[in-house]
Design an enzyme around this catalytic site. Sequence first.
Site: not given
Ligand code: PEP
Length: 252
Positions: A9, A11, A97, A167, A212
């Site tokens: 992702n 983003k 988000e 998540e 993460s």
């Molecule tokens: C995400 O935004 O879907 C995500 C898992 O972000 P990160 O890996 O940075 O925690």
Amino acid sequence: MRRKLVVANRKMNGNLQTNKAFLEGLITGTRGYSNADYVVCVPHPYLFQAQAILKDSSIAWGGQNMSRYQSGAYTGSVSPNMLIEFGCEYVIIGHSERRQRGFDTDLSTGERFEVATKAGLKPIFCMGETLAEYEEGLTDIVTIRQLNAVIHEIGVLGLSGGILAYEPVWAIGTGKAATPEHAQNVLSFLRGHIEILDAELAQNIRILYGGSVNATNAAKLFSMPDIDGALVGGASLNTDEFLAICRAANNA
Ligand code: PEP
């Protein structure tokens, strides 16, 4: 046997130059990692570029959001057919988000899961509790509520057209990934909920963990029986780190 799936992702990051380096690096770097599947979700303006670079590769791509409407007076929105025209196979639905800023609700995610599958896209449906909810012990209640909103809309078998992703909001972008044991417990709980409704689907549906995930923790997470891969944000901005996660999925 469910194949592992790793989804980047990206983003609201990248530009033509850095995307090119990442996508080409991914094609080269995942050669030989044929035991797992890989997807890149890019900002909408870069779908054309993703299609041009990835079209003859085994790596799929997708959007990060989608309207429930096919066309009309929806300034700033992108329709399912637009994603399909640019070769998308996947679309992220209900990312926290967006939920947190009020753009996505339980109702709208359920509706759009259905619209996506009917249009031929595979939704990657995100669920997860906030830190306050986690601390109050509400993880199961929140994730089931979010999942049931989709099941209510399309019936349990409708889930078969998509991918689920747990998540936890407190793990996204914080560097504090859930422990493999916590993630496994939640995924096992979600799979168990689906199993009550349809045992075969529960065995086949892929459920990812996101929050993460990085080169260091991926292998342990992927060794858990119910974790079928990862949705990766920050670590997908570094080609080598993302490739290390892909390698862990391939070797799991
Ligand atoms: C995400 O935004 O879907 C995500 C898992 O972000 P990160 O890996 O940075 O925690």
